[in-house]
Each structure stands twice: as C-alpha cells, then as structure tokens.
Design a protein around this motif. Structure first.
Motif, short mmCIF file in Angstrom:
data_model
loop_
_atom_site.label_atom_id
_atom_site.label_comp_id
_atom_site.label_asym_id
_atom_site.label_seq_id
_atom_site.Cartn_x
_atom_site.Cartn_y
_atom_site.Cartn_z
N VAL A 1 0.85 -1.14 0.06
CA VAL A 1 -0.12 -0.07 0.10
C VAL A 1 0.94 1.40 -0.03
CG1 VAL A 1 -1.78 1.50 1.18
CG2 VAL A 1 -1.90 -1.31 1.13
N ALA A 2 1.00 2.02 -0.83
CA ALA A 2 1.56 3.35 -1.30
C ALA A 2 0.85 4.63 -0.42
CB ALA A 2 1.56 3.59 -2.55
N VAL A 3 1.41 5.18 0.28
CA VAL A 3 1.28 6.28 1.14
C VAL A 3 2.19 7.40 1.25
CG1 VAL A 3 -0.16 4.90 2.93
CG2 VAL A 3 2.24 5.38 3.30
N ARG A 4 1.75 8.74 1.38
CA ARG A 4 2.76 9.62 1.49
C ARG A 4 3.41 9.36 2.85
NH1 ARG A 4 2.74 14.61 4.19
NH2 ARG A 4 0.34 14.77 4.33
N ARG A 5 4.52 9.65 2.97
CA ARG A 5 5.46 9.57 4.17
C ARG A 5 5.17 10.34 5.33
NH1 ARG A 5 10.20 7.27 3.46
NH2 ARG A 5 10.38 8.07 1.61
N GLY B 1 1.41 -4.21 3.80
CA GLY B 1 3.00 -3.58 3.87
C GLY B 1 2.97 -1.95 3.02
N LEU B 2 3.54 -1.43 3.95
CA LEU B 2 3.41 0.34 3.75
C LEU B 2 4.88 0.51 2.62
CD1 LEU B 2 2.66 2.27 6.85
CD2 LEU B 2 1.25 2.06 4.92
N ILE B 3 4.36 1.11 1.63
CA ILE B 3 5.38 1.67 1.09
C ILE B 3 5.51 3.28 0.97
CG2 ILE B 3 6.65 1.53 -1.32
CD1 ILE B 3 5.02 -0.85 -1.92
N GLN B 4 6.46 3.84 1.63
CA GLN B 4 6.11 5.48 1.85
C GLN B 4 6.93 6.02 0.70
OE1 GLN B 4 5.86 6.58 5.88
NE2 GLN B 4 6.66 4.71 6.54
N PHE B 5 6.25 7.32 0.40
CA PHE B 5 6.95 8.30 -0.48
C PHE B 5 6.95 9.44 -0.20
CE2 PHE B 5 5.59 4.61 -2.82
CZ PHE B 5 6.31 4.13 -3.66
N ASP B 6 7.55 10.50 -0.64
CA ASP B 6 7.54 12.02 -0.23
C ASP B 6 6.49 12.58 -0.71
OD1 ASP B 6 9.97 11.61 1.11
OD2 ASP B 6 11.24 12.08 -0.72
N MET C 1 3.91 10.72 -6.12
CA MET C 1 4.88 9.85 -6.20
C MET C 1 4.07 8.39 -5.70
SD MET C 1 8.24 11.70 -4.74
CE MET C 1 9.39 10.35 -5.01
N ALA C 2 3.71 8.52 -4.70
CA ALA C 2 2.82 7.25 -4.11
C ALA C 2 1.82 6.88 -5.33
CB ALA C 2 2.12 7.51 -2.98
N LEU C 3 1.16 7.58 -5.94
CA LEU C 3 0.01 7.04 -6.96
C LEU C 3 0.67 6.86 -8.15
CD1 LEU C 3 -2.35 10.20 -6.39
CD2 LEU C 3 -2.99 7.77 -6.35
N ASP C 4 1.75 7.56 -8.49
CA ASP C 4 2.75 6.86 -9.58
C ASP C 4 3.10 5.62 -9.65
OD1 ASP C 4 2.13 9.38 -11.14
OD2 ASP C 4 4.13 10.29 -10.55
N ALA C 5 3.78 5.36 -8.48
CA ALA C 5 4.07 3.67 -8.12
C ALA C 5 3.18 2.87 -8.26
CB ALA C 5 4.77 3.70 -6.50
N GLU D 1 4.22 -0.70 -8.90
CA GLU D 1 4.94 -0.90 -7.69
C GLU D 1 4.13 -0.92 -6.44
OE1 GLU D 1 7.57 2.47 -8.17
OE2 GLU D 1 8.41 1.63 -10.08
N ALA D 2 3.09 -0.82 -6.54
CA ALA D 2 2.27 -0.99 -5.29
C ALA D 2 0.73 -1.50 -5.98
CB ALA D 2 2.04 0.30 -4.68
N ASP D 3 0.12 -2.23 -4.83
CA ASP D 3 -1.04 -2.77 -4.92
C ASP D 3 -2.26 -1.73 -4.98
OD1 ASP D 3 -0.18 -5.69 -5.64
OD2 ASP D 3 0.76 -5.39 -3.64
#
Length: 270
Positions: free
Chosen positions: A152-156, A172-177, A181-185, A190-192
């Motif tokens: 799961v992509a989120v903003r850090r 599983g958290l995947i953190q972006f700045d 960036m999270a949506l592009d992933a 790169e994220a579900d």
C-alpha cells in the motif's frame, strides 16, 4: 500543504460528463426551513487567501478564483446579498476577521479549540476523506481486508499512513515523499493500492483515465483527516452565521452546490 496544493490546481481540466458520482451532503436539510432575517445582513464581506488552490487562489490573469470563492459568490447571489471577496495573506487573515475587517472567512481555517475560542463556524460544507485507489480491475468489489500482505503506497509521515498502521497492520506500507509519487508507483505496478487524501487523488485520476479508480468507501475520520471546511465568523456574529447556513442549505437543495463541486472536482472524491 498550501504549496503542494498549488501543483494540483494545475491539473484542473474542464469537466467531462459525469454520471452517478457520489456528492457531498453535509448540509443540514433543516437549515433551509429556518429563515433568518436577511434584512439584518444586507451584505457580507468575505475574507479569504490567494494561496490555497483549488479552493482560493489567483489564476494566470491574477483573478481570485476557486471553489470557496465561487461558493461565497453563489451564496450571496442566491440570497440577493451584496458580496465582496477580499484576499489576505494566510498569516493575517484570521487576525483581520478577529478585528472585524471582514464578516466571514472562507479559507479552510481549522476547527480547533483555539480557533473556536475566537470564532464561530458555519456548518461544515465539505470534508476531505481518505480513500483507497487501485487498478481498475481490482476496484470492483474491493474490500480493505484483501490488502493483507499487499503493498500500500502512502505519503511518508501522513495521517493516512497512520490509518493503515492502525487498521491494516498486515499490509505492507511503501512510503513516498508525496501523494503524486505514491500514485505514480501504483500506476507502474510498484504498489497494489494507494491510500491517502481523496481530493488530491481525484485530480491525479482525472489525468490517468483507464489506469486506476477509487476503491471502496470514503473514510471520514476527523481525528485523523480533519473536521472539514466551514466558514468562520467573529464570535457572537449569529446573524451572519445563520444567513450563511441558510444560504448553504439553499444552494444544496437547488443543485447549485453540486454544480460548483463538480466544476472544481470533476472526479468526485466522495
């Protein structure tokens, strides 16, 4: 936050025909039955800021525009009240209202206890929920439990990241700045799923048709995502507050509020 929102304003595009979109409904329907004394409020001096797109900002011609600006003007036009909207620097706007240099502030002033001691507020007219975004194929019948063990992509550092930690600890958290960036992933596989501010995501979705969709229901959590947007008035200015509440209810009932909402948010985030 305001600087980040400016980038999202650039993503605004003309609204395409939209069918069956969920719309905000925070207006108390009973407010339209309580007709205030309009004679007591012949005019409203709205204060706002010019740095909070897409709510209130200056366009490339220097004109003050935005959802809040249009809402204030629509309210005054509907009630046949003389209306002005004046922009102030953010760090001076609340003090200007406190000093009675305006009658109402429509600029996203937080509904905190500190502000509540200085100002009264209208009813909430818009909330900013958190929402999941997934690839189109995964959006139908989406259940958050399906993200067990998924990315799961989120903003850090965001409250949305905290939400996932609390309520989906097996994801599983995947953190972006940034949200972008999270949506592009997500779009790159790169994220579900993505979880974050639905309003920001709606502009990204408007630019990525066919890639992804909102999945599941919106999450309204004032403790995490804020109470929403309301109009501030000086403490004790009951006549102005009542007129604003009445006007908001009329705009919702007539459909004018929904038209404004979809004009500025062509992909509804509700």
């Amino acid at each position: 936050m305001r600087a980040v929102l400016f980038a999202f304003a650039l993503l605004l595009a003309p609204s395409a025909p939209v069918l069956a979109q969920a719309l905000p409904y925070h207006i108390d329907p009973g407010a339209r039955e309580i007709v205030p004394s309009l004679a007591a409020v012949p005019s409203i001096r709205f204060l706002t800021t010019a740095d909070f797109p897409p709510f209130n900002f200056r366009d490339d011609k220097g004109e003050l525009v935005g959802f809040n600006v249009d809402l204030a003007r629509a309210l005054c036009a509907d009630l046949a009240i003389t209306c002005t909207v004046q922009a102030w620097p953010w760090d001076q706007a609340a003090r200007a209202l406190e000093d009675r240099q305006g009658d109402a502030l429509i600029a996203g002033l937080a509904l905190t206890p500190q502000n509540g001691a200085l100002f009264d507020f209208s009813q909430i007219y818009l909330m900013l929920p958190g929402r999941f975004v997934t690839p189109v194929a995964a959006a139908s019948g989406f259940e958050p439990a399906s993200l067990d063990g998924k990315r799961v992509a989120v903003r850090r550092g965001s409250t949305h990241a905290e939400f996932i930690r609390r309520y989906l600890p097996t994801a599983g958290l995947i953190q972006f700045d940034s949200e972008i960036m999270a949506l592009d992933a997500l779009s790159k596989g790169e994220a579900d799923a993505y979880f974050g501010d639905a309003m920001r995501a709606s502009f990204w979705l408007n630019e990525h048709v066919g890639c992804c969709e909102f999945a599941g229901e919106p999450y309204f959590r004032p403790d995490l995502f804020g109470d929403g947007l309301a109009v501030a008035v000086p403490a004790g200015a009951d006549a102005v507050r009542q007129v604003i509440d009445y006007g908001l209810a009329r705009l919702k009932r007539s459909g004018a509020y929904d038209e404004l909402y979809l004009r500025w948010f062509p992909v509804s985030f509700y």
